[in-house]
Design a protein around this motif. Sequence first.
Motif, PDB file in Angstrom:
ATOM      1  N   PRO A  17      -8.247  -6.803  11.128  1.00  0.00           N
ATOM      2  CA  PRO A  17      -9.329  -6.477  10.194  1.00  0.00           C
ATOM      3  C   PRO A  17     -10.169  -5.309  10.685  1.00  0.00           C
ATOM      4  CG  PRO A  17      -9.215  -8.845  10.616  1.00  0.00           C
ATOM      5  CD  PRO A  17      -8.301  -8.194  11.603  1.00  0.00           C
ATOM      6  N   GLY A  18     -10.623  -4.510   9.710  1.00  0.00           N
ATOM      7  CA  GLY A  18     -11.480  -3.390  10.052  1.00  0.00           C
ATOM      8  C   GLY A  18     -11.224  -2.198   9.155  1.00  0.00           C
ATOM      9  N   ASP A  19     -12.114  -1.209   9.246  1.00  0.00           N
ATOM     10  CA  ASP A  19     -12.032  -0.034   8.386  1.00  0.00           C
ATOM     11  C   ASP A  19     -10.748   0.752   8.596  1.00  0.00           C
ATOM     12  OD1 ASP A  19     -14.460  -0.659   7.302  1.00  0.00           O
ATOM     13  OD2 ASP A  19     -15.604   0.761   8.535  1.00  0.00           O
ATOM     14  N   ILE A  20     -10.275   0.847   9.848  1.00  0.00           N
ATOM     15  CA  ILE A  20      -9.097   1.665  10.132  1.00  0.00           C
ATOM     16  C   ILE A  20      -7.888   1.138   9.368  1.00  0.00           C
ATOM     17  CG2 ILE A  20      -7.450   2.345  11.928  1.00  0.00           C
ATOM     18  CD1 ILE A  20      -9.781   2.544  13.862  1.00  0.00           C
ATOM     19  N   HIS A  21      -7.672  -0.176   9.432  1.00  0.00           N
ATOM     20  CA  HIS A  21      -6.523  -0.754   8.730  1.00  0.00           C
ATOM     21  C   HIS A  21      -6.722  -0.710   7.223  1.00  0.00           C
ATOM     22  CE1 HIS A  21      -3.626  -4.085   7.565  1.00  0.00           C
ATOM     23  NE2 HIS A  21      -2.881  -3.218   8.227  1.00  0.00           N
ATOM     24  N   ASP A  22      -7.959  -0.894   6.753  1.00  0.00           N
ATOM     25  CA  ASP A  22      -8.228  -0.819   5.314  1.00  0.00           C
ATOM     26  C   ASP A  22      -7.906   0.573   4.770  1.00  0.00           C
ATOM     27  OD1 ASP A  22      -9.035  -3.430   5.367  1.00  0.00           O
ATOM     28  OD2 ASP A  22     -11.190  -2.988   5.374  1.00  0.00           O
ATOM     29  N   HIS A  23      -8.305   1.613   5.504  1.00  0.00           N
ATOM     30  CA  HIS A  23      -8.016   2.980   5.062  1.00  0.00           C
ATOM     31  C   HIS A  23      -6.510   3.252   5.066  1.00  0.00           C
ATOM     32  CE1 HIS A  23     -12.316   4.239   6.419  1.00  0.00           C
ATOM     33  NE2 HIS A  23     -12.306   3.749   5.194  1.00  0.00           N
ATOM     34  N   TYR A  24      -5.825   2.683   6.041  1.00  0.00           N
ATOM     35  CA  TYR A  24      -4.375   2.862   6.108  1.00  0.00           C
ATOM     36  C   TYR A  24      -3.697   2.237   4.888  1.00  0.00           C
ATOM     37  CZ  TYR A  24       0.438   2.412   7.735  1.00  0.00           C
ATOM     38  OH  TYR A  24       1.805   2.470   7.828  1.00  0.00           O
ATOM     39  N   LEU A  25      -4.097   1.017   4.548  1.00  0.00           N
ATOM     40  CA  LEU A  25      -3.495   0.350   3.392  1.00  0.00           C
ATOM     41  C   LEU A  25      -3.792   1.097   2.099  1.00  0.00           C
ATOM     42  CD1 LEU A  25      -4.188  -3.417   4.205  1.00  0.00           C
ATOM     43  CD2 LEU A  25      -2.044  -2.160   4.437  1.00  0.00           C
ATOM     44  N   GLN A  26      -4.988   1.663   2.004  1.00  0.00           N
ATOM     45  CA  GLN A  26      -5.333   2.436   0.812  1.00  0.00           C
ATOM     46  C   GLN A  26      -4.427   3.655   0.681  1.00  0.00           C
ATOM     47  OE1 GLN A  26      -9.454   3.516   0.637  1.00  0.00           O
ATOM     48  NE2 GLN A  26      -9.253   4.634  -1.293  1.00  0.00           N
ATOM     49  N   ALA A  27      -4.181   4.339   1.797  1.00  0.00           N
ATOM     50  CA  ALA A  27      -3.307   5.515   1.755  1.00  0.00           C
ATOM     51  C   ALA A  27      -1.867   5.129   1.431  1.00  0.00           C
ATOM     52  CB  ALA A  27      -3.368   6.245   3.087  1.00  0.00           C
ATOM     53  N   LYS A  28      -1.418   3.986   1.923  1.00  0.00           N
ATOM     54  CA  LYS A  28      -0.045   3.541   1.670  1.00  0.00           C
ATOM     55  C   LYS A  28       0.223   3.337   0.186  1.00  0.00           C
ATOM     56  CE  LYS A  28       2.795   1.974   4.240  1.00  0.00           C
ATOM     57  NZ  LYS A  28       4.065   2.542   4.782  1.00  0.00           N
ATOM     58  N   ARG A  29      -0.812   3.053  -0.574  1.00  0.00           N
ATOM     59  CA  ARG A  29      -0.620   2.792  -2.001  1.00  0.00           C
ATOM     60  C   ARG A  29      -0.106   4.011  -2.750  1.00  0.00           C
ATOM     61  NH1 ARG A  29      -5.998   0.376  -1.451  1.00  0.00           N
ATOM     62  NH2 ARG A  29      -5.741  -1.859  -0.992  1.00  0.00           N
ATOM     63  N   ASP A  30      -0.311   5.204  -2.173  1.00  0.00           N
ATOM     64  CA  ASP A  30       0.121   6.427  -2.843  1.00  0.00           C
ATOM     65  C   ASP A  30       1.544   6.836  -2.482  1.00  0.00           C
ATOM     66  OD1 ASP A  30      -2.316   6.760  -4.138  1.00  0.00           O
ATOM     67  OD2 ASP A  30      -3.187   7.847  -2.443  1.00  0.00           O
ATOM     68  N   GLN A  31       2.187   6.105  -1.585  1.00  0.00           N
ATOM     69  CA  GLN A  31       3.555   6.474  -1.196  1.00  0.00           C
ATOM     70  C   GLN A  31       4.536   6.175  -2.324  1.00  0.00           C
ATOM     71  OE1 GLN A  31       4.105   4.507   2.686  1.00  0.00           O
ATOM     72  NE2 GLN A  31       4.484   6.547   3.531  1.00  0.00           N
ATOM     73  N   ARG A  32       5.508   7.085  -2.474  1.00  0.00           N
ATOM     74  CA  ARG A  32       6.523   6.940  -3.506  1.00  0.00           C
ATOM     75  C   ARG A  32       7.897   6.820  -2.862  1.00  0.00           C
ATOM     76  NH1 ARG A  32       6.994  11.705  -7.255  1.00  0.00           N
ATOM     77  NH2 ARG A  32       8.642  10.369  -8.063  1.00  0.00           N
ATOM     78  N   PRO A  33       8.802   6.078  -3.484  1.00  0.00           N
ATOM     79  CA  PRO A  33      10.171   6.023  -2.961  1.00  0.00           C
ATOM     80  C   PRO A  33      11.001   7.248  -3.304  1.00  0.00           C
ATOM     81  CG  PRO A  33       9.973   4.666  -4.930  1.00  0.00           C
ATOM     82  CD  PRO A  33       8.585   5.148  -4.604  1.00  0.00           C
ATOM     83  N   TYR A  34      10.512   8.093  -4.238  1.00  0.00           N
ATOM     84  CA  TYR A  34      11.253   9.278  -4.691  1.00  0.00           C
ATOM     85  C   TYR A  34      12.670   8.902  -5.136  1.00  0.00           C
ATOM     86  CZ  TYR A  34       7.550  12.246  -2.751  1.00  0.00           C
ATOM     87  OH  TYR A  34       6.349  12.855  -2.487  1.00  0.00           O
ATOM     88  N   LEU A  35      12.730   7.971  -6.047  1.00  0.00           N
ATOM     89  CA  LEU A  35      14.011   7.551  -6.597  1.00  0.00           C
ATOM     90  C   LEU A  35      14.165   7.952  -8.069  1.00  0.00           C
ATOM     91  CD1 LEU A  35      14.229   3.983  -5.023  1.00  0.00           C
ATOM     92  CD2 LEU A  35      15.435   6.060  -4.308  1.00  0.00           C
TER      93      LEU A  35
END
Length: 607
Positions: free
Chosen positions: A589-607
């Motif tokens: 828990p913490g801001d660092i992991h929260d920011h990471y998860l937020q950024a991960k939401r924008d990843q695309r599989p490019y399929l």
Amino acid sequence: MRLTVAQALVRFLARQYTERDGVEHRLIEGCFGIFGHGNVAGIGQALAAQGAGLGSDLPYFLARNEQAMVHTAVGFARMRNRLSTFACTTSIGPGATNMVTGAALATINRVPVLLLPGDVFATRVANPVLQELEDPRSYDVSVNDAFRPVSRFFDRINRPEQLPSALMAAMRVLADPAETGAVTLALPQDVQAEAYDWPEELFERRVWHVARPVPEPAALARVIEAIRASDRPLIVAGGGVIYSEAWSDLRDFASMYGIPVAETQAGKGVLPYDDPLAVGGVGHTGTAAANALAREADLVIGVGTRYTDFTTASRTLFGRAGFVNINVTAFDAAKHAGLMLVADAREALRALDLADWRAPREWRTKAARLTEDWWRRASFPGPELTQPAVLETLREVMHPSDVVVNAAGSMPGDLHRLWKARDPKGYHVEYGYSCMGYEIAGGLGVKLADPSREVFVLVGDGSYLMLAQEIATAVQEGVKLVVVLVDNHGFASIGNLSESVGARRLGTAYRMRGASGELDGPPLPVDLAANAASLGADVLRATSRESLTSALVKARESARTTVVYVETVPGGDAPGSEAWWDVPVAQQPGDIHDHYLQAKRDQRPYL
């Protein structure tokens, strides 16, 4: 013709050429080597017997480190657009495995090098020999098997009869732009010295044609249709444009159809930075201008790029865009489920006839406005010797045809964002493997490939301490380099990353062990400038922007290898790229992991 295996190898290599567009080049310009019991009586004797000077059939060059000599060969081959390279010979054991890192770098960057590591006795008459790895599972295993995954072609020559077919296969891979990389021929030390009756035609002059594959008509039609259907296309130009010498064709294509051009690290310089359609570097280390356009683009036209995670911002940058991929290698052309156009970059660009189509004016206008705003912000006045200020001062001193060389740390990011390239061969940053220690050795290769250019090697203290000794090789050969040694007392790039992922900059500062028991004491009493002088270089120390300018001008005018030493201060950070890079963080828990998860939401599989 009766020769030893090593003599036959040397004679063969001296007679190999490449040809592209009617111009011939020596394929193997020479041989770097460090000798030991595994190659001195074989390749060493063969080189000595034919005469090893610069005028000999295969000139010999003494290096100081086996990894470094591979880097030098890579720098040379890249500067020669992959049409010429060097061979590198070592003994068995540590001499051989020292080349593995260089082999990986060459293969990742799609650059040809020929590696000739010595190997243990094929006859096994004296096993285990000095430096032999013993594997209880098989006597066929040696440390040279570590080259297999990092080589585009690997063979072990256990009998003289095997040499001709192995040599032909090796040359084919070296000369093929779609297959090239490190080529390794492991040479058991007893086989190197074994005599054999060779067919004379093996040693005839041989020219390997470097093809320019043309696009398949049906694939070309699909790509033209996709581009004409787009409203916001963006070209991403990679190193393949430069290797193909297609920069003029890219400029003409972009200008004719009004398509903005962003550049990868390997492709930087394909357009002059102030070209109306050049928007700068793209991706995590790119400009905010290029990345803003990338987010809005509806079609990405990749030309000669392999789409690393830095280019795609870990697959978060290009929104919902589709991809058209022009590449001589089908493996790269197929990435991100794009439309494949497997062809030479120059031939593909010349074949792309979009008729009366042109990108919308508002898209071109937006690209120009964003780029102009970026360069307005990317300026670093003031007296402080920050890293961006050092780069800006260097750029002001360098001439348009000069070459800047770099590889690892925080400087590649600043260079990609801030460097105002004007010449396609003037920007040489190894960022495929981003190998610390490449800089000086690679710069030596660049200078050997084109002595008419001044070569400026940018190296941080971290990389310098890993592989500085090729300064002595440059001095030995009378090859003049300007080495700009930027000392920030540690690993600045990883320090910043460490802070961002919650690792407290552990192990990133060069400090004495303090009272706390950690490495938090005073700076290490290491004098890197004095070390450079001990290797034979002239050394100039800069303590201000004014003295840095004077030192750089003096170094450029000198005929000798010169190291300009400068300590930088924190600050002067370049404007951000506004693009993410996926480095997983601790799941707690913490801001660092929260920011990471937020950024991960924008990843695309490019399929």
